[in-house]
Design a protein around this motif. Sequence first.
Motif, PDB file in Angstrom:
ATOM      1  N   VAL A  17       0.851  -1.196   0.000  1.00 41.63           N
ATOM      2  CA  VAL A  17       0.000   0.000   0.000  1.00 41.63           C
ATOM      3  C   VAL A  17       0.888   1.249   0.000  1.00 41.63           C
ATOM      4  O   VAL A  17       1.785   1.383   0.843  1.00 41.63           O
ATOM      5  CB  VAL A  17      -0.934   0.015   1.232  1.00 41.63           C
ATOM      6  N   LEU A  18       0.627   2.155  -0.924  1.00 38.63           N
ATOM      7  CA  LEU A  18       1.368   3.408  -1.009  1.00 38.63           C
ATOM      8  C   LEU A  18       1.195   4.199   0.276  1.00 38.63           C
ATOM      9  O   LEU A  18       0.078   4.408   0.740  1.00 38.63           O
ATOM     10  CB  LEU A  18       0.869   4.236  -2.196  1.00 38.63           C
ATOM     11  N   GLU A  19       2.315   4.651   0.853  1.00 36.49           N
ATOM     12  CA  GLU A  19       2.259   5.458   2.074  1.00 36.49           C
ATOM     13  C   GLU A  19       2.767   6.871   1.860  1.00 36.49           C
ATOM     14  O   GLU A  19       2.222   7.819   2.410  1.00 36.49           O
ATOM     15  CB  GLU A  19       3.103   4.803   3.178  1.00 36.49           C
ATOM     16  N   SER A  20       3.841   7.026   1.097  1.00 31.21           N
ATOM     17  CA  SER A  20       4.435   8.351   0.925  1.00 31.21           C
ATOM     18  C   SER A  20       5.320   8.345  -0.316  1.00 31.21           C
ATOM     19  O   SER A  20       5.552   7.302  -0.928  1.00 31.21           O
ATOM     20  CB  SER A  20       5.264   8.731   2.160  1.00 31.21           C
ATOM     21  N   GLY A  21       5.807   9.516  -0.638  1.00 32.70           N
ATOM     22  CA  GLY A  21       6.718   9.627  -1.772  1.00 32.70           C
ATOM     23  C   GLY A  21       6.955  11.070  -2.133  1.00 32.70           C
ATOM     24  O   GLY A  21       6.313  11.981  -1.597  1.00 32.70           O
ATOM     25  N   ASN A  22       7.910  11.250  -3.020  1.00 35.87           N
ATOM     26  CA  ASN A  22       8.189  12.591  -3.544  1.00 35.87           C
ATOM     27  C   ASN A  22       8.812  12.463  -4.924  1.00 35.87           C
ATOM     28  O   ASN A  22       9.421  11.446  -5.252  1.00 35.87           O
ATOM     29  CB  ASN A  22       9.099  13.372  -2.582  1.00 35.87           C
ATOM     30  N   PHE A  23       8.617  13.503  -5.713  1.00 37.45           N
ATOM     31  CA  PHE A  23       9.088  13.516  -7.090  1.00 37.45           C
ATOM     32  C   PHE A  23       9.635  14.891  -7.420  1.00 37.45           C
ATOM     33  O   PHE A  23       9.127  15.897  -6.920  1.00 37.45           O
ATOM     34  CB  PHE A  23       7.939  13.208  -8.062  1.00 37.45           C
ATOM     35  N   VAL A  24      10.642  14.917  -8.273  1.00 38.72           N
ATOM     36  CA  VAL A  24      11.180  16.176  -8.784  1.00 38.72           C
ATOM     37  C   VAL A  24      11.076  16.108 -10.306  1.00 38.72           C
ATOM     38  O   VAL A  24      11.669  15.227 -10.944  1.00 38.72           O
ATOM     39  CB  VAL A  24      12.647  16.391  -8.350  1.00 38.72           C
ATOM     40  N   ALA A  25      10.293  17.019 -10.883  1.00 44.06           N
ATOM     41  CA  ALA A  25      10.122  17.098 -12.331  1.00 44.06           C
ATOM     42  C   ALA A  25      11.138  18.079 -12.905  1.00 44.06           C
ATOM     43  O   ALA A  25      11.340  19.162 -12.360  1.00 44.06           O
ATOM     44  CB  ALA A  25       8.707  17.549 -12.667  1.00 44.06           C
ATOM     45  N   ASP A  26      11.765  17.689 -14.011  1.00 48.88           N
ATOM     46  CA  ASP A  26      12.762  18.503 -14.688  1.00 48.88           C
ATOM     47  C   ASP A  26      12.076  19.316 -15.783  1.00 48.88           C
ATOM     48  O   ASP A  26      11.872  18.822 -16.889  1.00 48.88           O
ATOM     49  CB  ASP A  26      13.845  17.608 -15.278  1.00 48.88           C
ATOM     50  N   PHE A  27      11.721  20.562 -15.473  1.00 50.41           N
ATOM     51  CA  PHE A  27      10.989  21.372 -16.450  1.00 50.41           C
ATOM     52  C   PHE A  27      11.861  21.858 -17.602  1.00 50.41           C
ATOM     53  O   PHE A  27      11.344  22.322 -18.616  1.00 50.41           O
ATOM     54  CB  PHE A  27      10.232  22.515 -15.766  1.00 50.41           C
ATOM     55  N   THR A  28      13.178  21.716 -17.486  1.00 51.81           N
ATOM     56  CA  THR A  28      14.019  22.028 -18.651  1.00 51.81           C
ATOM     57  C   THR A  28      13.794  20.988 -19.739  1.00 51.81           C
ATOM     58  O   THR A  28      14.116  21.229 -20.895  1.00 51.81           O
ATOM     59  CB  THR A  28      15.516  22.085 -18.277  1.00 51.81           C
ATOM     60  N   SER A  29      13.233  19.823 -19.377  1.00 51.14           N
ATOM     61  CA  SER A  29      12.960  18.760 -20.352  1.00 51.14           C
ATOM     62  C   SER A  29      11.614  18.946 -21.056  1.00 51.14           C
ATOM     63  O   SER A  29      11.275  18.153 -21.937  1.00 51.14           O
ATOM     64  CB  SER A  29      12.967  17.400 -19.654  1.00 51.14           C
ATOM     65  N   PHE A  30      10.854  19.988 -20.695  1.00 49.69           N
ATOM     66  CA  PHE A  30       9.517  20.164 -21.284  1.00 49.69           C
ATOM     67  C   PHE A  30       9.601  20.148 -22.804  1.00 49.69           C
ATOM     68  O   PHE A  30      10.449  20.798 -23.416  1.00 49.69           O
ATOM     69  CB  PHE A  30       8.869  21.479 -20.845  1.00 49.69           C
ATOM     70  N   GLU A  31       8.680  19.395 -23.404  1.00 46.01           N
ATOM     71  CA  GLU A  31       8.586  19.338 -24.860  1.00 46.01           C
ATOM     72  C   GLU A  31       7.118  19.251 -25.239  1.00 46.01           C
ATOM     73  O   GLU A  31       6.398  18.379 -24.748  1.00 46.01           O
ATOM     74  CB  GLU A  31       9.336  18.105 -25.375  1.00 46.01           C
ATOM     75  N   SER A  32       6.665  20.179 -26.082  1.00 47.18           N
ATOM     76  CA  SER A  32       5.298  20.092 -26.583  1.00 47.18           C
ATOM     77  C   SER A  32       5.240  18.929 -27.574  1.00 47.18           C
ATOM     78  O   SER A  32       6.230  18.610 -28.222  1.00 47.18           O
ATOM     79  CB  SER A  32       4.874  21.402 -27.249  1.00 47.18           C
ATOM     80  N   LYS A  33       4.097  18.294 -27.665  1.00 44.76           N
ATOM     81  CA  LYS A  33       3.954  17.142 -28.556  1.00 44.76           C
ATOM     82  C   LYS A  33       2.961  17.375 -29.685  1.00 44.76           C
ATOM     83  O   LYS A  33       2.989  16.655 -30.672  1.00 44.76           O
ATOM     84  CB  LYS A  33       3.527  15.905 -27.757  1.00 44.76           C
ATOM     85  N   ASP A  34       2.083  18.365 -29.555  1.00 50.45           N
ATOM     86  CA  ASP A  34       1.046  18.541 -30.556  1.00 50.45           C
ATOM     87  C   ASP A  34       1.550  19.208 -31.833  1.00 50.45           C
ATOM     88  O   ASP A  34       0.832  19.248 -32.823  1.00 50.45           O
ATOM     89  CB  ASP A  34      -0.172  19.273 -29.993  1.00 50.45           C
ATOM     90  N   LEU A  35       2.779  19.696 -31.840  1.00 51.45           N
ATOM     91  CA  LEU A  35       3.323  20.323 -33.042  1.00 51.45           C
ATOM     92  C   LEU A  35       4.521  19.544 -33.607  1.00 51.45           C
ATOM     93  O   LEU A  35       5.370  20.106 -34.294  1.00 51.45           O
ATOM     94  CB  LEU A  35       3.756  21.772 -32.745  1.00 51.45           C
ATOM     95  N   ASP A  36       4.604  18.249 -33.337  1.00 53.44           N
ATOM     96  CA  ASP A  36       5.730  17.437 -33.807  1.00 53.44           C
ATOM     97  C   ASP A  36       5.905  17.504 -35.324  1.00 53.44           C
ATOM     98  O   ASP A  36       7.023  17.406 -35.824  1.00 53.44           O
ATOM     99  CB  ASP A  36       5.576  15.979 -33.367  1.00 53.44           C
ATOM    100  N   ALA A  37       4.814  17.686 -36.051  1.00 52.39           N
ATOM    101  CA  ALA A  37       4.886  17.721 -37.513  1.00 52.39           C
ATOM    102  C   ALA A  37       5.444  19.041 -38.051  1.00 52.39           C
ATOM    103  O   ALA A  37       5.744  19.148 -39.246  1.00 52.39           O
ATOM    104  CB  ALA A  37       3.496  17.464 -38.116  1.00 52.39           C
ATOM    105  N   ASP A  38       5.592  20.045 -37.185  1.00 51.47           N
ATOM    106  CA  ASP A  38       6.092  21.359 -37.599  1.00 51.47           C
ATOM    107  C   ASP A  38       7.233  21.773 -36.656  1.00 51.47           C
ATOM    108  O   ASP A  38       7.026  22.555 -35.730  1.00 51.47           O
ATOM    109  CB  ASP A  38       4.948  22.372 -37.556  1.00 51.47           C
TER     110      ASP A  38
END
Length: 150
Positions: A17-38
């Motif tokens: 059973v999940l009790e706790s946790g933490n996460f660090v997101a790397d926002f320098t890795s942000f990449e939009s996906k809806d414009l991959d064709a352009d």
Amino acid sequence: YGVVTLQSGEVHFNNGVLESGNFVADFTSFESKDLDADPETKAKLDGHLKSADFLDVEKFPTAKFEITGVTALTEGDYNTEISGNLDFRGTPKNITFKANVAVDGDKVSIKSEEFGINRQDFGITFTGGGGSIIKDEILLQADITATKAN
């Protein structure tokens, strides 16, 4: 829509059973996906979204989430409600969302519902112009897979 990778994270379970946790997101890795064709338009959009107008990755390269509460759910499409403190752009806010949490051998997965946060709560006030449609609600969805540490 876009994706952000995790820089680090850990979750703690007791008898499966999940009790706790933490996460660090790397926002320098942000990449939009809806414009991959352009690629040219995508690069311009990603650059603007990473700028001080939005994510401000130069000043705030990461966002942190620390789980503060876990409730088992017995009805609906999700088996767990997770509450925690999201520190995004230097502003901490408590958020709650539903997720399916599963343990399979040494693998753990957390797949959340799509849930919203208000960008203005985190200091993103850019309004755009010339017919720009910028909504206050930012939709997020977590899809995390972890491997048990020794």
